[in-house]
Scaffold this active site. Structure first.
Site: not given
Length: 218
Positions: A76, A95, A116, A158, A211
């Site tokens: 990939e 991934h 959220y 995938h 955050y």
């Protein structure tokens, strides 16, 4: 960069790769990680079990796709390279094929703002890309489209992609995405999830500017 800094980066990739199964993000040799490095990227090799991987096994890949290493880069590598090339704010890509993210990807469903924490991925949805064969330029194009304005996405039939300014941040997002998908799957069984408004998500996005995981203060 000093050799010891490169070794530390390589070792960090190995340790992160070994953590994928424990974090519920990959099984066997599935999944791959990359980190921006100099004028290219460092990426996990293809087909090597994480338990056998060492820092020297991490492949340095140039942005033109060339490499000089006895092991091949992950199959990939194209979308890793293309994401890092197109998104200068991204320094790491994760991934994997976690169960719940992949289940929604198999159904080609995007994840709405039922919680959220969706804001961690950069917007009111986690999009699902169209389908293309793994490792192809076509998949890279679809992944970049799904990542527009986002830090993470699903890949149809995938798995998932999570990105971040650091490998720790990308791993954190990958775990949050799998958690969101698991929660949403359960909520769909319980009833009809209430979707937060764009205004509510916009407010959360503003709070999310600082955050997430941070390095320890020295």
């Amino acid at each position: 960069m000093p050799r010891h800094t490169e070794f530390a980066t390589r070792q960090g990739i190995v340790e992160a790769a070994r953590s994928l199964a424990g974090l519920g993000l990959a099984e066997g040799t599935s999944g791959n990680l990359s980190v921006r490095w100099e004028d290219g990227l460092l990426i996990t090799p293809s087909g090597l079990p994480y338990g056998q991987m060492s820092a020297d096994d991490i492949v340095f890949l140039r942005l033109d796709g060339s490499f000089e290493h006895p092991l091949r880069p992950s199959s990939e590598w194209r979308f890793h390279r293309d994401i890092l090339r197109a998104r200068p704010e991204v320094n790491a890509v994760v991934h994997g094929h976690p169960i719940h993210c992949t289940a929604f990807a198999m159904c080609r469903m995007e994840i709405p703002a039922a919680h959220y924490m969706i804001a961690a991925a950069g917007g009111a949805t986690i999009r699902c890309s169209g389908y293309a064969t793994f490792g192809t330029p076509e998949l890279s194009v679809l992944a970049l489209e799904a990542l527009e304005g986002r830090a993470g996405c699903l890949l149809a039939n995938h798995g998932m992609i999570a990105t971040g300014p650091s490998l720790d941040r990308a791993l954190w997002l990958a775990v949050e995405m799998e958690t969101l998908c698991r929660q949403y799957a359960v909520a769909l069984q319980v009833g009809r999830p209430h979707i937060l408004s764009e205004a509510e998500i916009a407010e959360t996005l503003e709070k999310f500017r600082d955050y997430g995981p941070r390095p320890k203060a020295e």
